[in-house]
Design a protein around this motif. Structure first.
Motif, PDB file in Angstrom:
ATOM      1  N   ARG A 152       8.437 -34.235   8.219  1.00 33.63           N
ATOM      2  CA  ARG A 152       8.643 -32.810   7.925  1.00 33.63           C
ATOM      3  C   ARG A 152       8.141 -32.497   6.527  1.00 33.63           C
ATOM      4  O   ARG A 152       8.134 -33.353   5.641  1.00 33.63           O
ATOM      5  CB  ARG A 152      10.121 -32.442   8.002  1.00 33.63           C
ATOM      6  CG  ARG A 152      10.735 -32.600   9.357  1.00 33.63           C
ATOM      7  CD  ARG A 152      10.302 -31.471  10.261  1.00 33.63           C
ATOM      8  NE  ARG A 152      10.914 -31.632  11.571  1.00 33.63           N
ATOM      9  CZ  ARG A 152      10.326 -31.303  12.681  1.00 33.63           C
ATOM     10  NH1 ARG A 152       9.110 -30.815  12.686  1.00 33.63           N
ATOM     11  NH2 ARG A 152      10.936 -31.460  13.831  1.00 33.63           N
ATOM     12  N   ILE A 203      15.427 -27.365   8.182  1.00 34.38           N
ATOM     13  CA  ILE A 203      14.959 -27.679   6.832  1.00 34.38           C
ATOM     14  C   ILE A 203      15.339 -26.544   5.888  1.00 34.38           C
ATOM     15  O   ILE A 203      15.165 -25.369   6.209  1.00 34.38           O
ATOM     16  CB  ILE A 203      13.422 -27.873   6.813  1.00 34.38           C
ATOM     17  CG1 ILE A 203      13.026 -29.079   7.662  1.00 34.38           C
ATOM     18  CG2 ILE A 203      12.888 -27.986   5.390  1.00 34.38           C
ATOM     19  CD1 ILE A 203      13.427 -30.416   7.108  1.00 34.38           C
ATOM     20  N   ASN A 237      18.874 -31.224   1.875  1.00 32.69           N
ATOM     21  CA  ASN A 237      18.264 -31.747   3.103  1.00 32.69           C
ATOM     22  C   ASN A 237      18.658 -33.195   3.393  1.00 32.69           C
ATOM     23  O   ASN A 237      18.125 -33.795   4.312  1.00 32.69           O
ATOM     24  CB  ASN A 237      16.739 -31.614   3.016  1.00 32.69           C
ATOM     25  CG  ASN A 237      16.314 -30.172   3.049  1.00 32.69           C
ATOM     26  OD1 ASN A 237      16.321 -29.548   4.096  1.00 32.69           O
ATOM     27  ND2 ASN A 237      15.975 -29.625   1.892  1.00 32.69           N
ATOM     28  N   LYS A 238      19.578 -33.715   2.587  1.00 37.45           N
ATOM     29  CA  LYS A 238      20.063 -35.091   2.769  1.00 37.45           C
ATOM     30  C   LYS A 238      18.907 -36.090   2.843  1.00 37.45           C
ATOM     31  O   LYS A 238      18.832 -36.932   3.752  1.00 37.45           O
ATOM     32  CB  LYS A 238      20.966 -35.180   3.992  1.00 37.45           C
ATOM     33  CG  LYS A 238      22.232 -34.354   3.857  1.00 37.45           C
ATOM     34  CD  LYS A 238      23.085 -34.448   5.098  1.00 37.45           C
ATOM     35  CE  LYS A 238      24.384 -33.676   4.964  1.00 37.45           C
ATOM     36  NZ  LYS A 238      24.300 -32.261   4.774  1.00 37.45           N
ATOM     37  N   VAL A 239      18.002 -35.976   1.878  1.00 36.05           N
ATOM     38  CA  VAL A 239      16.826 -36.837   1.787  1.00 36.05           C
ATOM     39  C   VAL A 239      17.033 -37.828   0.650  1.00 36.05           C
ATOM     40  O   VAL A 239      17.549 -37.475  -0.406  1.00 36.05           O
ATOM     41  CB  VAL A 239      15.556 -35.987   1.527  1.00 36.05           C
ATOM     42  CG1 VAL A 239      14.353 -36.862   1.234  1.00 36.05           C
ATOM     43  CG2 VAL A 239      15.276 -35.072   2.701  1.00 36.05           C
ATOM     44  N   VAL A 296       8.428 -35.735   4.229  1.00 32.92           N
ATOM     45  CA  VAL A 296       9.552 -36.657   4.382  1.00 32.92           C
ATOM     46  C   VAL A 296       9.750 -37.078   5.831  1.00 32.92           C
ATOM     47  O   VAL A 296       9.458 -36.324   6.758  1.00 32.92           O
ATOM     48  CB  VAL A 296      10.868 -36.034   3.857  1.00 32.92           C
ATOM     49  CG1 VAL A 296      10.735 -35.614   2.403  1.00 32.92           C
ATOM     50  CG2 VAL A 296      11.309 -34.857   4.689  1.00 32.92           C
ATOM     51  N   ASP A 297      10.262 -38.294   5.982  1.00 31.36           N
ATOM     52  CA  ASP A 297      10.739 -38.742   7.282  1.00 31.36           C
ATOM     53  C   ASP A 297      12.125 -38.158   7.456  1.00 31.36           C
ATOM     54  O   ASP A 297      13.006 -38.369   6.618  1.00 31.36           O
ATOM     55  CB  ASP A 297      10.806 -40.269   7.346  1.00 31.36           C
ATOM     56  CG  ASP A 297       9.434 -40.907   7.339  1.00 31.36           C
ATOM     57  OD1 ASP A 297       8.497 -40.295   7.894  1.00 31.36           O
ATOM     58  OD2 ASP A 297       9.304 -42.006   6.787  1.00 31.36           O
ATOM     59  N   SER A 298      12.312 -37.385   8.520  1.00 35.91           N
ATOM     60  CA  SER A 298      13.585 -36.711   8.724  1.00 35.91           C
ATOM     61  C   SER A 298      13.809 -36.459  10.204  1.00 35.91           C
ATOM     62  O   SER A 298      12.862 -36.198  10.944  1.00 35.91           O
ATOM     63  CB  SER A 298      13.605 -35.371   7.975  1.00 35.91           C
ATOM     64  OG  SER A 298      14.785 -34.663   8.239  1.00 35.91           O
ATOM     65  N   GLU A 299      15.061 -36.518  10.592  1.00 40.74           N
ATOM     66  CA  GLU A 299      15.443 -36.178  11.953  1.00 40.74           C
ATOM     67  C   GLU A 299      15.732 -34.678  12.082  1.00 40.74           C
ATOM     68  O   GLU A 299      15.969 -34.186  13.184  1.00 40.74           O
ATOM     69  CB  GLU A 299      16.688 -36.980  12.371  1.00 40.74           C
ATOM     70  CG  GLU A 299      16.459 -38.488  12.405  1.00 40.74           C
ATOM     71  CD  GLU A 299      15.413 -38.917  13.411  1.00 40.74           C
ATOM     72  OE1 GLU A 299      15.359 -38.348  14.517  1.00 40.74           O
ATOM     73  OE2 GLU A 299      14.631 -39.828  13.077  1.00 40.74           O
ATOM     74  N   ASP A 339      12.781 -41.934   1.741  1.00 40.28           N
ATOM     75  CA  ASP A 339      12.353 -41.158   2.910  1.00 40.28           C
ATOM     76  C   ASP A 339      11.085 -40.339   2.641  1.00 40.28           C
ATOM     77  O   ASP A 339      10.535 -39.735   3.559  1.00 40.28           O
ATOM     78  CB  ASP A 339      13.455 -40.188   3.348  1.00 40.28           C
ATOM     79  CG  ASP A 339      14.741 -40.888   3.760  1.00 40.28           C
ATOM     80  OD1 ASP A 339      14.670 -42.022   4.269  1.00 40.28           O
ATOM     81  OD2 ASP A 339      15.819 -40.295   3.561  1.00 40.28           O
TER      82      ASP A 339
END
Length: 120
Positions: free
Chosen positions: A2, A102, A33-35, A93-96, A39
């Motif tokens: 993302r 976002i 975004n809890k990154v 970022v790698d994100s679920e 990540d």
């Protein structure tokens, strides 16, 4: 993967202020975004032509966990009547999180760039 966007303005063209603004902006993006730094695939900063005292990425490099994050600085094209002393960032970022989940972060005067996001 993302993309997360953000922007912030600085009051003066001083390296410490530029570095602090970059750190403040990144901290908010990561928190909202809890990154985690691990990540992040890449962090791309752009700044207006009136920011010459320091690189925003130098401020980011001072943050815990950013020693391995690929950082890049570039210049925003000069456009008539554009915002002054503005730093923008794009994090890949790698994100679920889904795209709609976002939270892009615009701080200070830079909130004017995205008035649709002011409630965040």
């Amino acid at each position: 993967m993302r993309g997360i966007r953000g922007a912030i303005t600085v009051g003066e063209n001083k390296k410490e202020e530029i570095w602090q603004a970059a750190k403040m902006l990144l901290s908010q993006i990561l928190r909202r975004n809890k990154v985690k730094p691990e990540d992040i695939g890449a962090c791309i900063f752009s700044s207006t032509s009136d920011i010459t005292a320091g690189f925003p990425s130098t401020g980011a490099r001072q943050m815990e966990g950013f020693d391995k994050v690929p950082l890049f600085d570039t210049r925003v094209p000069e456009v008539d009547d554009s915002m002054e002393r503005c730093i923008r960032v794009l994090l890949l970022v790698d994100s679920e999180l889904k795209q709609a989940e976002i939270q892009h972060v615009y701080m200070g005067k830079a909130q004017e760039l995205r008035p649709d996001l002011r409630n965040f």
